[in-house]
Design a protein around this motif. Structure first.
Motif, short mmCIF file in Angstrom:
data_model
loop_
_atom_site.label_atom_id
_atom_site.label_comp_id
_atom_site.label_asym_id
_atom_site.label_seq_id
_atom_site.Cartn_x
_atom_site.Cartn_y
_atom_site.Cartn_z
N ALA A 66 -7.00 3.16 -4.98
CA ALA A 66 -8.17 4.03 -4.93
C ALA A 66 -9.34 3.42 -5.70
N GLU A 67 -9.03 2.78 -6.84
CA GLU A 67 -10.10 2.14 -7.61
C GLU A 67 -10.69 0.96 -6.85
N TRP A 126 0.87 -1.19 0.00
CA TRP A 126 0.00 0.00 0.00
C TRP A 126 0.91 1.23 0.00
N ILE A 159 -5.43 6.16 2.47
CA ILE A 159 -6.51 5.36 1.86
C ILE A 159 -7.13 4.44 2.90
N SER A 168 -12.92 2.34 -4.01
CA SER A 168 -14.20 2.89 -4.46
C SER A 168 -15.15 1.81 -4.95
N CYS A 200 0.72 7.48 1.89
CA CYS A 200 -0.35 7.46 0.90
C CYS A 200 -1.30 6.29 1.15
N HIS A 225 1.25 2.33 -5.92
CA HIS A 225 0.01 1.61 -6.17
C HIS A 225 -1.20 2.44 -5.77
N ALA A 226 -1.05 3.76 -5.74
CA ALA A 226 -2.14 4.61 -5.25
C ALA A 226 -3.37 4.54 -6.14
N ARG A 227 -3.17 4.57 -7.46
CA ARG A 227 -4.34 4.58 -8.36
C ARG A 227 -5.12 3.26 -8.30
N PRO A 228 -4.49 2.07 -8.42
CA PRO A 228 -5.29 0.84 -8.27
C PRO A 228 -5.91 0.68 -6.89
#
Length: 375
Positions: free
Chosen positions: A33-34, A24, A63, A37, A59, A28-31
């Motif tokens: 966050a997806e 984490w 999350i 959500s 970061c 790997h922030a974008r995957p």
């Protein structure tokens, strides 16, 4: 670079809650966050199994706090199972920082705050004055050692700065004083014509340029041109730690950097002042010939008959004093640079402002002194 392999971040639902695994981290922030959500609703009693967490940075921790907020426990990490102590400490720190109220920025107002700012300005002025006087004394002592042979005169450097500060400044000094001389003659003639005394425009231009304008305009030009250059040059050397290298080699920075610039300005400012005086008189003569029916021969004859040589020497006496002030202030501000480009710009501006202020101040003192002497 680290040889530790990276693991993809994962969030999996279980009957008891969520299982978190992988890295984490910011990479790997974008995957992450997806995935967060796409989870939908999270039960209030859901537990988070963090045993499989390989890495966690701020970061990923943010999350994770958002997931906790969706289940109603954003201010605690007691429902995080298997979390490493270091990661738990980082989460607690983030929770404390987010929950701490921001201190409002207040600006002091009122009479007391005004007095405080005035006191700070006076203290800064006093410190700058002491530094300037101390640097003047150090420069004079070093100059005396050069004159008696205890220090070297850097002749090559002096000649180089004579060209840079003097010869290269001739066009701008001549042009500016020529234009100002023409303007003074035109304005003087406009007023004197009403009294039938247009011929006295010659004395007006002669007195103003020989006593004041010639040396004053030249000094102000060199304060903005050469004084700022001295500050920028020495300041750049200070920011690159070249002054420390000079001292480490056992050399004197004042002898090496300050005296050549000072001597160059002491020699060139009187010469530029003479050029400025002649250019101002030429501008006045041109206006007289073109608009006042004062021929060049009449202008020169009137100048020779009515203008005493003492007015010329009054202006020339000021030139070395102004040169000394401009050189000392410019070099001192360069020595005070802290080491950044912003500091170089700030001290360059301060050098120009101080030099022009001191030039005008000493010009006023000279004017009062010569007035008392009747010169």
């Amino acid at each position: 670079m680290s040889d530790t392999p990276t693991l993809p971040a994962r969030i999996e639902r279980t009957p008891r809650g969520l299982t978190l695994s992988g890295d984490w981290t910011l990479a790997h922030a974008r995957p992450l966050a997806e995935l967060a959500s796409a989870l939908g609703r999270i039960e209030a009693d859901a537990d988070f199994d963090c045993t499989g967490l390989h890495r966690l940075d701020t970061c990923g921790a943010l999350i994770l706090l958002r997931l906790l907020a969706r289940r109603g426990h954003a201010d605690t990490n007691e429902h995080l199972q298997g979390l490493r102590p270091a990661d738990a400490a980082m989460l607690r720190l983030l929770i404390e920082r987010r929950s701490a109220p921001a201190e409002p920025k207040t600006r002091a107002h009122g009479f007391i705050a005004l007095l405080a700012r005035m006191g700070a300005a006076l203290e800064s002025f006093w410190i700058d004055t002491r530094q300037l006087l101390g640097f003047v004394g150090l420069t004079l002592v070093t100059l005396a050692k050069v004159l008696v042979g205890r220090r070297r005169l850097r002749l090559t450097s002096t000649v180089f700065h004579m060209e840079q500060t003097g010869l290269d400044a001739v066009p701008i000094v001549a042009l500016l004083t020529f234009l100002v001389g023409a303007v003074v003659a035109f304005l003087g003639a406009t007023v004197l014509r009403d009294f039938g005394a247009s011929i006295f425009t010659v004395e007006l231009v002669a007195y103003s340029f020989l006593r004041e304008f010639g040396v004053l305009l030249t000094a102000i030009l060199l304060a903005g041109r050469s004084g700022s250059a001295f500050t920028a040059q020495i300041g750049s050397m200070k920011s690159r730690e070249e002054l420390d290298a000079i001292r480490a080699l056992g050399l004197d920075a004042v002898e090496l950097l300050v005296l050549p610039r000072l001597l160059a300005l002491l020699i060139m400012l009187p010469l530029l002042t003479f050029i400025g005086m002649m250019s101002g008189l030429l501008g006045g003569a041109l206006v007289g010939s073109a608009a006042l029916d004062i021929s060049p021969g009449m202008f020169i004859s009137r100048l020779y008959e009515m203008t005493e040589i003492r007015h010329f020497w009054v202006g020339m006496i000021k030139a070395p004093v102004f040169a000394f002030l401009i050189a000392v202030v410019g070099c001192l501000e360069g020595m005070k640079v802290a080491g950044s480009a912003e500091s170089v710009g700030r001290h360059t501006t301060s050098s120009v402002v101080q030099s022009i202020f001191l030039v005008i101040l000493f010009d006023a003192l000279f004017a009062m002194f010569f007035m008392e002497l009747g010169v």
